[in-house]
Write a protein that holds these residues in place. Structure first.
Motif, PDB file in Angstrom:
ATOM      1  N   TRP A  26      48.049  49.252  40.432  1.00 27.37           N
ATOM      2  CA  TRP A  26      48.700  48.818  41.444  1.00 27.37           C
ATOM      3  C   TRP A  26      49.182  49.655  42.942  1.00 27.37           C
ATOM      4  CZ3 TRP A  26      54.449  48.956  42.149  1.00 27.37           C
ATOM      5  CH2 TRP A  26      54.969  48.371  43.248  1.00 27.37           C
ATOM      6  N   GLU A  27      49.915  50.600  42.421  1.00 27.47           N
ATOM      7  CA  GLU A  27      50.039  51.880  43.224  1.00 27.47           C
ATOM      8  C   GLU A  27      48.973  52.118  43.996  1.00 27.47           C
ATOM      9  OE1 GLU A  27      53.360  53.339  43.931  1.00 27.47           O
ATOM     10  OE2 GLU A  27      54.181  51.762  42.517  1.00 27.47           O
ATOM     11  N   ARG A  28      47.896  51.957  43.510  1.00 26.51           N
ATOM     12  CA  ARG A  28      46.990  52.994  44.365  1.00 26.51           C
ATOM     13  C   ARG A  28      46.265  51.882  45.272  1.00 26.51           C
ATOM     14  NH1 ARG A  28      41.023  54.447  41.488  1.00 26.51           N
ATOM     15  NH2 ARG A  28      40.440  55.312  43.086  1.00 26.51           N
ATOM     16  N   PHE A  29      46.515  50.447  44.355  1.00 24.93           N
ATOM     17  CA  PHE A  29      45.756  49.997  45.691  1.00 24.93           C
ATOM     18  C   PHE A  29      46.132  48.837  46.345  1.00 24.93           C
ATOM     19  CE2 PHE A  29      42.062  51.639  42.902  1.00 24.93           C
ATOM     20  CZ  PHE A  29      41.110  51.601  43.488  1.00 24.93           C
ATOM     21  N   ARG A  30      47.606  48.508  46.252  1.00 21.13           N
ATOM     22  CA  ARG A  30      48.426  47.619  47.053  1.00 21.13           C
ATOM     23  C   ARG A  30      48.091  47.847  48.567  1.00 21.13           C
ATOM     24  NH1 ARG A  30      54.357  49.297  46.656  1.00 21.13           N
ATOM     25  NH2 ARG A  30      54.368  51.456  46.565  1.00 21.13           N
ATOM     26  N   CYS A  31      48.124  49.238  49.050  1.00 23.05           N
ATOM     27  CA  CYS A  31      47.529  49.302  50.477  1.00 23.05           C
ATOM     28  C   CYS A  31      46.279  49.543  50.241  1.00 23.05           C
ATOM     29  CB  CYS A  31      48.976  50.521  50.472  1.00 23.05           C
ATOM     30  SG  CYS A  31      50.800  50.673  49.924  1.00 23.05           S
ATOM     31  N   ALA A  32      46.076  49.402  51.719  1.00 22.97           N
ATOM     32  CA  ALA A  32      44.673  49.496  52.373  1.00 22.97           C
ATOM     33  C   ALA A  32      44.479  51.050  52.719  1.00 22.97           C
ATOM     34  CB  ALA A  32      44.703  48.879  53.629  1.00 22.97           C
ATOM     35  N   GLY A  34      49.120  43.559  48.647  1.00 27.35           N
ATOM     36  CA  GLY A  34      50.102  42.108  48.926  1.00 27.35           C
ATOM     37  C   GLY A  34      50.803  42.106  48.268  1.00 27.35           C
ATOM     38  N   VAL A  35      50.764  42.774  47.224  1.00 26.79           N
ATOM     39  CA  VAL A  35      51.689  42.229  46.073  1.00 26.79           C
ATOM     40  C   VAL A  35      52.571  43.175  46.018  1.00 26.79           C
ATOM     41  CG1 VAL A  35      51.981  42.620  43.335  1.00 26.79           C
ATOM     42  CG2 VAL A  35      49.441  41.797  43.896  1.00 26.79           C
ATOM     43  N   ASN A  36      53.969  41.887  45.866  1.00 21.79           N
ATOM     44  CA  ASN A  36      54.818  42.451  46.073  1.00 21.79           C
ATOM     45  C   ASN A  36      55.492  44.013  45.415  1.00 21.79           C
ATOM     46  OD1 ASN A  36      54.607  40.177  47.785  1.00 21.79           O
ATOM     47  ND2 ASN A  36      56.602  38.836  46.989  1.00 21.79           N
ATOM     48  N   ASP A  37      55.751  43.432  44.590  1.00 19.60           N
ATOM     49  CA  ASP A  37      56.380  44.184  43.479  1.00 19.60           C
ATOM     50  C   ASP A  37      55.312  44.135  42.233  1.00 19.60           C
ATOM     51  OD1 ASP A  37      58.958  43.293  44.150  1.00 19.60           O
ATOM     52  OD2 ASP A  37      58.840  40.985  43.309  1.00 19.60           O
ATOM     53  N   ALA A  38      55.865  45.786  41.116  1.00 16.30           N
ATOM     54  CA  ALA A  38      54.928  45.894  39.899  1.00 16.30           C
ATOM     55  C   ALA A  38      54.245  44.863  39.345  1.00 16.30           C
ATOM     56  CB  ALA A  38      55.317  47.587  39.676  1.00 16.30           C
ATOM     57  N   PRO A  39      52.744  44.487  38.775  1.00 18.92           N
ATOM     58  CA  PRO A  39      52.802  43.130  38.278  1.00 18.92           C
ATOM     59  C   PRO A  39      53.583  43.247  36.847  1.00 18.92           C
ATOM     60  CG  PRO A  39      50.811  44.768  38.711  1.00 18.92           C
ATOM     61  CD  PRO A  39      51.888  45.176  39.750  1.00 18.92           C
ATOM     62  N   THR A  53      52.687  36.932  19.587  1.00 16.37           N
ATOM     63  CA  THR A  53      51.119  36.984  20.247  1.00 16.37           C
ATOM     64  C   THR A  53      50.853  37.346  21.603  1.00 16.37           C
ATOM     65  OG1 THR A  53      50.043  35.631  18.762  1.00 16.37           O
ATOM     66  CG2 THR A  53      50.156  37.496  17.601  1.00 16.37           C
ATOM     67  N   ALA A  54      51.596  36.681  22.339  1.00 16.23           N
ATOM     68  CA  ALA A  54      50.903  35.878  23.663  1.00 16.23           C
ATOM     69  C   ALA A  54      51.500  36.811  24.588  1.00 16.23           C
ATOM     70  CB  ALA A  54      51.702  34.862  23.496  1.00 16.23           C
ATOM     71  N   HIS A  55      50.494  37.252  25.576  1.00 14.27           N
ATOM     72  CA  HIS A  55      50.981  38.397  26.326  1.00 14.27           C
ATOM     73  C   HIS A  55      50.421  37.876  27.627  1.00 14.27           C
ATOM     74  CE1 HIS A  55      51.603  41.965  24.209  1.00 14.27           C
ATOM     75  NE2 HIS A  55      50.748  41.337  23.148  1.00 14.27           N
ATOM     76  N   ALA A  56      51.143  37.678  28.785  1.00 21.30           N
ATOM     77  CA  ALA A  56      50.530  37.583  30.331  1.00 21.30           C
ATOM     78  C   ALA A  56      50.744  38.574  31.362  1.00 21.30           C
ATOM     79  CB  ALA A  56      50.840  35.649  30.190  1.00 21.30           C
ATOM     80  N   THR A  57      50.432  38.633  32.044  1.00 22.59           N
ATOM     81  CA  THR A  57      50.662  39.433  33.197  1.00 22.59           C
ATOM     82  C   THR A  57      50.725  38.729  34.289  1.00 22.59           C
ATOM     83  OG1 THR A  57      49.899  41.649  32.134  1.00 22.59           O
ATOM     84  CG2 THR A  57      49.893  41.833  34.230  1.00 22.59           C
ATOM     85  N   VAL A  58      51.810  39.304  34.974  1.00 19.14           N
ATOM     86  CA  VAL A  58      51.584  38.105  36.170  1.00 19.14           C
ATOM     87  C   VAL A  58      51.981  39.566  36.986  1.00 19.14           C
ATOM     88  CG1 VAL A  58      53.598  36.807  37.752  1.00 19.14           C
ATOM     89  CG2 VAL A  58      53.217  36.353  35.141  1.00 19.14           C
ATOM     90  N   TRP A  59      51.459  38.966  38.466  1.00 20.74           N
ATOM     91  CA  TRP A  59      51.165  39.354  39.589  1.00 20.74           C
ATOM     92  C   TRP A  59      51.791  37.962  40.717  1.00 20.74           C
ATOM     93  CZ3 TRP A  59      47.056  40.086  36.486  1.00 20.74           C
ATOM     94  CH2 TRP A  59      46.285  40.794  36.707  1.00 20.74           C
ATOM     95  N   MET A  60      52.437  38.671  42.069  1.00 23.96           N
ATOM     96  CA  MET A  60      52.624  37.838  42.313  1.00 23.96           C
ATOM     97  C   MET A  60      52.619  38.362  44.030  1.00 23.96           C
ATOM     98  SD  MET A  60      55.223  35.876  41.189  1.00 23.96           S
ATOM     99  CE  MET A  60      55.888  35.434  41.821  1.00 23.96           C
ATOM    100  N   GLN A  61      52.146  37.576  44.583  1.00 31.68           N
ATOM    101  CA  GLN A  61      51.897  37.614  46.137  1.00 31.68           C
ATOM    102  C   GLN A  61      52.149  36.716  47.195  1.00 31.68           C
ATOM    103  OE1 GLN A  61      47.306  37.812  46.540  1.00 31.68           O
ATOM    104  NE2 GLN A  61      47.490  39.817  47.761  1.00 31.68           N
ATOM    105  N   GLY A  62      53.028  37.331  47.656  1.00 32.24           N
ATOM    106  CA  GLY A  62      53.977  36.019  48.079  1.00 32.24           C
ATOM    107  C   GLY A  62      54.977  35.374  47.937  1.00 32.24           C
TER     108      GLY A  62
END
Length: 181
Positions: free
Chosen positions: A43-49, A67-72, A79-88
């Motif tokens: 995210w740090e590497r690719f969040r900016c163009a 454009g992802v607002n905050d770090a995922p 045993t349930a795992h989910a990763t959340v990305w917020m974009q707007g």
């Protein structure tokens, strides 16, 4: 994210073209298996163009993180795992698939439970989805979805999300399908 969702990613080395959106969600499903510090580093590497992409995977990572607002964030319950990305006001939720014995036991819990269980929880949240009265669901998948959905819904409410995309691989795809209901 505009043109990124309607274009095609073309890897000139293989000559294969995939709809960019599907490739983006496929990579999100793969990243659900990774430790969150690794995902946040991407995210740090690719969040900016910034620097130009060297190959199609970097282009798609930029689509995923730009454009992802905050770090995922990663939610883990049992045993349930989910990763959340917020974009707007849009959330992308990637559910991890089978990785160990606990997940394998979830896959083996093949009892069929009425979908009314899912419908009643959706109705209480104001969701208008309907299911046939005789529809049933895999008990293991439903149990995993119900164990983690509260943590995810709490995060979505704090960000005033208006659109949600669920994805996942294998077990994660099944849980993501149920979470989408």
């Amino acid at each position: 994210s505009g043109d990124a969702d309607v274009g095609c990613a073309d890897d000139s080395k293989t000559g294969h073209a995939l709809p960019r959106t599907l490739l983006k969600y496929s990579i999100a499903s793969q990243l659900a298996y990774e430790p969150i510090p690794y995902v946040q580093g991407l995210w740090e590497r690719f969040r900016c163009a910034g620097q130009p992409a060297r190959h199609v995977h970097e282009e798609v990572l930029r689509d995923l993180f730009y454009g992802v607002n905050d770090a995922p964030r990663q939610h883990c319950v049992g045993t349930a795992h989910a990763t959340v990305w917020m974009q707007g006001s849009t959330a992308l939720i990637a559910f991890r698939g089978t990785t160990g014995l606990g997940d394998a036991l979830t896959n083996l819990d093949t009892r069929l439970l009425p979908m009314a269980t899912v419908r009643s929880s959706a109705a209480s949240s104001g969701d208008a989805h309907c299911h046939a009265d005789d529809a049933h669901c895999h008990a293991g998948y439903m149990g995993m979805m119900q164990s983690i959905i509260g943590a995810i819904e709490s995060e979505l409410r704090t960000h005033m999300v208006t659109a949600v995309v669920c994805t996942g691989h294998s077990l994660g795809g099944a849980v993501g399908s149920l979470a989408a209901t």
